[in-house]
Design a protein around this motif. Sequence first.
Motif, PDB file in Angstrom:
ATOM      1  N   GLU A  47       0.829  -1.215   0.000  1.00 13.52           N
ATOM      2  CA  GLU A  47       0.000   0.000   0.000  1.00 13.52           C
ATOM      3  C   GLU A  47       0.858   1.257   0.000  1.00 13.52           C
ATOM      4  O   GLU A  47       0.552   2.220  -0.700  1.00 13.52           O
ATOM      5  CB  GLU A  47      -0.936  -0.007   1.206  1.00 13.52           C
ATOM      6  N   GLU A  48       1.937   1.253   0.769  1.00 13.96           N
ATOM      7  CA  GLU A  48       2.843   2.405   0.798  1.00 13.96           C
ATOM      8  C   GLU A  48       3.505   2.601  -0.564  1.00 13.96           C
ATOM      9  O   GLU A  48       3.621   3.719  -1.059  1.00 13.96           O
ATOM     10  CB  GLU A  48       3.910   2.207   1.888  1.00 13.96           C
ATOM     11  N   GLU A  49       3.917   1.505  -1.177  1.00 12.26           N
ATOM     12  CA  GLU A  49       4.522   1.575  -2.511  1.00 12.26           C
ATOM     13  C   GLU A  49       3.516   2.097  -3.531  1.00 12.26           C
ATOM     14  O   GLU A  49       3.852   2.928  -4.387  1.00 12.26           O
ATOM     15  CB  GLU A  49       5.002   0.175  -2.913  1.00 12.26           C
TER      16      GLU A  49
ATOM     17  N   LYS B 108       3.846   5.461  -5.835  1.00 11.44           N
ATOM     18  CA  LYS B 108       3.760   5.403  -7.294  1.00 11.44           C
ATOM     19  C   LYS B 108       2.606   6.250  -7.808  1.00 11.44           C
ATOM     20  O   LYS B 108       2.722   6.871  -8.867  1.00 11.44           O
ATOM     21  CB  LYS B 108       3.636   3.948  -7.751  1.00 11.44           C
ATOM     22  N   SER B 109       1.507   6.306  -7.064  1.00 11.21           N
ATOM     23  CA  SER B 109       0.387   7.162  -7.461  1.00 11.21           C
ATOM     24  C   SER B 109       0.809   8.631  -7.449  1.00 11.21           C
ATOM     25  O   SER B 109       0.439   9.401  -8.344  1.00 11.21           O
ATOM     26  CB  SER B 109      -0.801   6.963  -6.516  1.00 11.21           C
ATOM     27  N   GLU B 110       1.594   9.014  -6.463  1.00 10.96           N
ATOM     28  CA  GLU B 110       2.094  10.394  -6.390  1.00 10.96           C
ATOM     29  C   GLU B 110       3.026  10.693  -7.562  1.00 10.96           C
ATOM     30  O   GLU B 110       2.971  11.770  -8.159  1.00 10.96           O
ATOM     31  CB  GLU B 110       2.822  10.609  -5.052  1.00 10.96           C
ATOM     32  N   ILE B 111       3.866   9.739  -7.913  1.00 14.40           N
ATOM     33  CA  ILE B 111       4.761   9.915  -9.061  1.00 14.40           C
ATOM     34  C   ILE B 111       3.942  10.089 -10.335  1.00 14.40           C
ATOM     35  O   ILE B 111       4.238  10.958 -11.169  1.00 14.40           O
ATOM     36  CB  ILE B 111       5.729   8.718  -9.187  1.00 14.40           C
ATOM     37  N   ILE B 112       2.896   9.284 -10.496  1.00  9.39           N
ATOM     38  CA  ILE B 112       2.035   9.380 -11.684  1.00  9.39           C
ATOM     39  C   ILE B 112       1.369  10.753 -11.740  1.00  9.39           C
ATOM     40  O   ILE B 112       1.317  11.376 -12.812  1.00  9.39           O
ATOM     41  CB  ILE B 112       0.991   8.250 -11.682  1.00  9.39           C
ATOM     42  N   LYS B 113       0.889  11.252 -10.604  1.00  7.57           N
ATOM     43  CA  LYS B 113       0.262  12.583 -10.581  1.00  7.57           C
ATOM     44  C   LYS B 113       1.254  13.657 -11.011  1.00  7.57           C
ATOM     45  O   LYS B 113       0.912  14.561 -11.784  1.00  7.57           O
ATOM     46  CB  LYS B 113      -0.268  12.903  -9.177  1.00  7.57           C
ATOM     47  N   ASN B 114       2.474  13.563 -10.506  1.00  7.74           N
ATOM     48  CA  ASN B 114       3.500  14.543 -10.883  1.00  7.74           C
ATOM     49  C   ASN B 114       3.796  14.472 -12.380  1.00  7.74           C
ATOM     50  O   ASN B 114       3.948  15.516 -13.036  1.00  7.74           O
ATOM     51  CB  ASN B 114       4.783  14.311 -10.082  1.00  7.74           C
ATOM     52  N   GLN B 115       3.882  13.270 -12.927  1.00  8.32           N
ATOM     53  CA  GLN B 115       4.134  13.107 -14.354  1.00  8.32           C
ATOM     54  C   GLN B 115       2.984  13.689 -15.182  1.00  8.32           C
ATOM     55  O   GLN B 115       3.210  14.325 -16.218  1.00  8.32           O
ATOM     56  CB  GLN B 115       4.341  11.622 -14.697  1.00  8.32           C
TER      57      GLN B 115
END
Length: 91
Positions: A53-55, A59-66
């Motif tokens: 869940e932490e991972e 990764k969801s945050e990275i996708i939002k930034n991208q």
Amino acid sequence: MVFLFAIAIVDVERHARDFMEAAKKLQLYFIGLQREDQPTKVEMLIKEIATVEEELKMKSEIIKNQERLIQGWRKDLSDQLVKHNTELERV
């Protein structure tokens, strides 16, 4: 004298048996403690789920930034296209 010697041998054997019995009980006790220290399958799964869940959150945050970067690039490219079209119309 032989009678006393026989009593002493029986006494030593009895003490040795009692000692071995106590040693076995102590060994079983320590084995039980070691097992208690090891996490159960449920605890291991809960920990693994929390890790995943932490991972996923990272990764969801990275996708939002991208996605934000892509939106910014689209705007920049759109602005450049308007500039180029304006320049082409002048020529």
